[in-house]
Motif scaffolding. Structure first.
Motif: not given
Length: 140
Positions: A118-132, A134-140
């Motif tokens: 899942y590609k975080l779009k807005v709440l990129t600061h929550l990426q470390p909490y993603n269970k997988r 495998k989050v793709v870095e959001a494009i700023s």
């Protein structure tokens, strides 16, 4: 309405297994009928060629009676199976392959769901909490 998870792959696989069982049963019935017909022919040849006493004659009669009842039971079951013969012919000539392909497709979809990042779009600061993880870095 209650939201329940339906396992379409399992339902399709169950249907496919049931159709395979019906197909196998029909084939087994034909084999059983052939065997019973051979038993009957053996007994009729014995009756034709043997001078039997009353006791032996009655024994042959009882055996023939049992064989004929067994044959009638098989033929009744085949008559029931005949009612679905057209469907089973369609199953043999394509439906089975289509169902097997769809089961594989559903398995692939399930695998894709499990591996889809899942590609975080807005709440990129929550990426470390993603269970997988495998989050793709959001494009700023």
């Amino acid at each position: 309405m209650q939201n329940r998870k339906v396992d379409y792959r399992l339902k399709l696989k169950t249907a496919l297994d049931s159709l395979k069982d019906i197909q196998d049963d029909i084939s087994n019935l034909h084999n059983e009928l052939s065997l019973v017909d051979k038993k009957e022919q053996d007994l009729l040849h014995i009756i034709e060629n043997v001078k039997a006493n009353a006791s032996e004659g009655f024994s042959f009669y009882k055996q023939l009676h049992e064989i004929r009842n067994e044959r009638r039971d098989i033929k009744n079951r085949l008559e029931e199976a005949k009612e679905i013969r057209d469907f089973m012919n369609a199953f043999k000539s394509g439906t089975r392959n289509t169902m097997e392909r769809k089961i594989k497709s559903l398995e692939k979809v399930r695998e894709d769901h499990e591996q889809r990042p899942y590609k975080l779009k807005v709440l990129t600061h929550l990426q470390p909490y993603n269970k997988r993880n495998k989050v793709v870095e959001a494009i700023s």
